[in-house]
Design a protein around this motif. Structure first.
Motif, mmCIF file in Angstrom:
data_model
loop_
_atom_site.group_PDB
_atom_site.id
_atom_site.type_symbol
_atom_site.label_atom_id
_atom_site.label_comp_id
_atom_site.label_asym_id
_atom_site.label_seq_id
_atom_site.Cartn_x
_atom_site.Cartn_y
_atom_site.Cartn_z
ATOM 1 N N PHE A 162 7.730 -9.718 2.751
ATOM 2 C CA PHE A 162 8.881 -9.049 3.531
ATOM 3 C C PHE A 162 8.450 -7.742 3.832
ATOM 4 O O PHE A 162 7.599 -7.088 2.868
ATOM 5 N N ALA A 163 8.599 -7.197 4.782
ATOM 6 C CA ALA A 163 8.268 -5.798 5.436
ATOM 7 C C ALA A 163 6.753 -5.155 5.061
ATOM 8 O O ALA A 163 6.523 -4.256 4.475
ATOM 9 N N GLY A 164 5.959 -6.344 5.144
ATOM 10 C CA GLY A 164 4.438 -6.488 4.921
ATOM 11 C C GLY A 164 4.264 -6.242 3.564
ATOM 12 O O GLY A 164 2.890 -6.124 3.276
ATOM 13 N N PHE A 165 4.970 -6.667 2.615
ATOM 14 C CA PHE A 165 4.835 -6.914 1.228
ATOM 15 C C PHE A 165 4.737 -8.313 0.836
ATOM 16 O O PHE A 165 5.629 -8.987 1.144
ATOM 17 N N HIS A 166 3.816 -8.603 -0.049
ATOM 18 C CA HIS A 166 3.451 -10.025 -0.295
ATOM 19 C C HIS A 166 3.909 -10.320 -1.636
ATOM 20 O O HIS A 166 3.296 -9.885 -2.615
ATOM 21 N N LEU A 207 1.992 -2.771 -7.229
ATOM 22 C CA LEU A 207 2.629 -2.862 -5.927
ATOM 23 C C LEU A 207 1.546 -2.663 -4.733
ATOM 24 O O LEU A 207 1.493 -3.678 -3.843
ATOM 25 N N PHE A 208 0.673 -1.691 -4.752
ATOM 26 C CA PHE A 208 0.038 -1.299 -3.708
ATOM 27 C C PHE A 208 -0.851 -2.477 -3.121
ATOM 28 O O PHE A 208 -1.063 -2.747 -1.979
ATOM 29 N N PRO A 209 -1.559 -3.302 -4.015
ATOM 30 C CA PRO A 209 -2.508 -4.386 -3.427
ATOM 31 C C PRO A 209 -1.801 -5.481 -2.960
ATOM 32 O O PRO A 209 -2.488 -6.236 -2.392
ATOM 33 N N ARG A 210 -0.482 -5.276 -3.311
ATOM 34 C CA ARG A 210 0.195 -6.637 -2.544
ATOM 35 C C ARG A 210 0.686 -6.375 -1.014
ATOM 36 O O ARG A 210 1.162 -7.209 -0.515
ATOM 37 N N TYR A 211 0.127 -5.344 -0.607
ATOM 38 C CA TYR A 211 0.470 -5.165 0.823
ATOM 39 C C TYR A 211 -0.703 -5.707 1.608
ATOM 40 O O TYR A 211 -0.498 -6.354 2.537
ATOM 41 N N ARG A 223 -7.413 3.966 0.658
ATOM 42 C CA ARG A 223 -7.112 2.704 1.408
ATOM 43 C C ARG A 223 -5.718 2.664 2.163
ATOM 44 O O ARG A 223 -5.486 1.736 2.734
ATOM 45 N N MET A 224 -5.047 3.799 2.021
ATOM 46 C CA MET A 224 -3.863 3.938 2.658
ATOM 47 C C MET A 224 -3.771 3.121 3.959
ATOM 48 O O MET A 224 -3.113 2.217 4.173
ATOM 49 N N SER A 225 -4.328 3.722 4.934
ATOM 50 C CA SER A 225 -4.149 3.484 6.308
ATOM 51 C C SER A 225 -4.596 1.946 6.517
ATOM 52 O O SER A 225 -3.588 1.263 7.417
ATOM 53 N N SER A 226 -5.593 1.357 6.162
ATOM 54 C CA SER A 226 -5.694 -0.016 6.232
ATOM 55 C C SER A 226 -4.840 -1.079 5.503
ATOM 56 O O SER A 226 -4.346 -1.875 6.060
ATOM 57 N N ALA A 227 -4.719 -0.621 4.162
ATOM 58 C CA ALA A 227 -3.886 -1.376 3.398
ATOM 59 C C ALA A 227 -2.513 -1.706 3.767
ATOM 60 O O ALA A 227 -1.658 -2.441 3.914
ATOM 61 N N MET A 228 -1.726 -0.570 4.377
ATOM 62 C CA MET A 228 -0.443 -0.583 4.507
ATOM 63 C C MET A 228 -0.249 -0.633 6.090
ATOM 64 O O MET A 228 0.928 -0.116 6.640
ATOM 65 N N LYS A 242 5.050 3.845 4.863
ATOM 66 C CA LYS A 242 3.732 4.559 4.950
ATOM 67 C C LYS A 242 3.739 5.875 4.506
ATOM 68 O O LYS A 242 2.924 6.299 3.843
ATOM 69 N N LEU A 243 4.589 6.697 5.406
ATOM 70 C CA LEU A 243 4.658 8.119 5.145
ATOM 71 C C LEU A 243 5.062 8.333 3.845
ATOM 72 O O LEU A 243 4.346 9.220 3.353
#
Ligand code: HEM
Length: 429
Positions: free
Chosen positions: A158-162, A233-237, A293-298, A306-307
């Motif tokens: 959901f919401a881009g999160f796996h 959490l972060f890698p699950r995006y 990594r933020m812009s490509s991962a999220m 994202k912000l």
């Protein structure tokens, strides 16, 4: 995917929001009127790190345990006992201070310490039960075991999160994150026991009387948990853009060595100061890694999410670099870079994704999510700038910056709390 989220998670989250509503209001009053600092600071300093962030960590951990590690505490009453102890701690410390009842305050510390220990027991028993279940029922996976009596829908992504990942793509970072959570919890237990012992032996206010205990609690327990939860959490995006487990592991080792040095050795020692700098370095390394990594991962996450992640890790990077070059981690700017700029902004980013599921309601003003994050960020940045200015003696202009920043950050949080406290507006999408 169906999963049952423990009601106790919700209780912790709602209590955290209520504590922070009071804690930020006191913060805004202090930011507007420097002469109130001495009178209001003890309540603010209890309600925010313990009533807000610690409750949030407890509540999110119970939910995340079920979600990612498929664990549930075997005795249902234990998390509730934990909740009652934690709440009793906050209430007794606040009212004991307010009504000048030292005995209540001592019992408050007792309950606050017990809450940490009950939490540890709850986690250990959940891990032990899940191992036993896996051994005795090899045909049923731990996840399936958990879904028995499930009562709530939780989508696989959901919401881009796996939530569900097919392969073990992020097993290595998960392992580092799990170790980090355990280390942070051990730091909490050690710090609360030391603090209680100090309170009994010396009297006074143990939580805030020792710099070492404060470093253990702030940079050890709270920051350590946030670093680890972020690593879950972060890698699950976007698992393919995952971050390097080796760098995460290295940063975690630097953080833990720093915590040992700064948390155990006396503040006058150069090794203690080295420890504080090492903690700063670990924050800076991890923050830089997330920011790169933020812009490509999220890419698929909501704009506000994202912000918030980007801003939170920018504050963490600024704190990390400043602390590496000598900023005192217990100075007002450092405390607010850590708690307000970094962690509270990250809570907004995580909250917009998870709270609709955990609290079972959509944000009341979904379109205001991005403006809410911006208002809070501007407020936090001004508050921190004002604190630097007031601390360096340049008072008049910086007093105004402090006041405007404090009120904006508080209003930003009120807006966030209203998102979950009010019914959704019908025409909002
Ligand atoms: C809108 C948000 C906030 C505002 C306006 C604010 C404002 C302030 C002000 C003006 C002080 C100075 C009081 C003094 O030193 O005596 C202070 C101290 C403090 N704040 Fe905040 N704050 C905010 C958020 C937070 C958060 C989120 C935390 C932690 C989770 C926090 C933790 C603390 C602590 C521990 C102190 C005591 C520092 C000390 O006595 O050395 N604050 N805050």
């Amino acid at each position: 995917m169906r999963i049952r989220i423990e009601p106790v998670s919700r209780a912790f989250l709602i209590a955290a929001l209520v504590h922070f509503l009071i804690g930020t209001t006191l913060g805004a009053l202090m930011a507007s009127q420097v002469t109130w600092w001495d009178a209001l600071s003890p309540y603010h300093a209890e309600l925010n790190p313990f009533g807000w962030l610690t409750f949030l960590i407890y509540g999110m951990t119970y939910a995340v345990l079920q979600l990612f590690a498929s664990l549930r505490v075997p005795w249902k009453g234990l998390p509730w006992l934990h909740f009652v102890a934690a709440e009793a701690g906050v209430v007794l410390i606040i009212f004991g201070d307010l009504l000048r009842r030292p005995l209540w305050v001592h019992w408050g510390w007792f309950f606050q310490t017990s809450a940490g220990i009950l939490f540890l027991i709850a986690i250990i028993s959940a891990v032990a039960t899940s191992r036993k279940a896996r051994k005795s029922q090899p045909t049923i996976s731990a996840t399936e075991h958990l879904y028995v009596n499930s009562e709530m829908e939780w989508p696989a992504s959901f919401a881009g999160f796996h939530v569900e990942l097919k392969n073990d793509e992020i097993r290595d970072t998960d392992r580092v994150a799990k170790r980090g959570t355990s280390l942070a919890l051990v730091v909490l237990i050690v710090a609360t026991l030391l603090a209680s012992a100090e309170g009994i032996v010396k009297g006074g206010d143990p939580w805030l009387s020792s710099d070492r205990i404060r470093v253990l609690l702030y940079d050890g327990w709270i920051a350590g948990t946030v670093l680890s939860v972020s690593l879950h959490l972060f890698p699950r995006y976007r698992p393919t853009i995952a971050i390097s487990p080796k760098i995460a592991q290295l940063a975690q080792s630097i953080w833990f060595i720093g915590i040992l040095l700064a948390g155990v050795l006396p503040p006058g020692w150069w090794l203690h100061r080295l420890g504080e700098r090492a903690i700063g370095l670990s924050f800076a390394v991890l923050a830089a890694m997330y920011l790169i990594r933020m812009s490509s991962a999220m890419r698929q996450a909501q704009q506000a999410v994202k912000l918030a992640w980007g801003i939170a890790w920018t504050f963490a990077f600024v704190l990390g670099i400043s602390q590496t070059f000598g900023l005192d981690p217990l100075s007002l700017p450092a405390i607010h870079l850590l708690f307000l700029g970094w962690i509270t902004t990250l809570v907004y980013g995580v909250g917009y994704v998870f709270f609709p599921h955990l609290l079972r309601r959509a944000p009341a003003f979904a379109r205001l999510a991005t403006p809410q994050v911006i208002l809070s960020t501007v407020g936090a940045a001004m508050l921190i700038l004002g604190m630097i200015g007031v601390g360096s003696g340049r008072n008049s202009l910086f007093n105004d910056v402090l006041a405007i920043g404090g009120v904006s950050a508080t209003l930003g949080f009120f807006l966030f709390a209203m998102q979950w406290g009010m019914k959704r507006i019908a025409h909002e999408d």
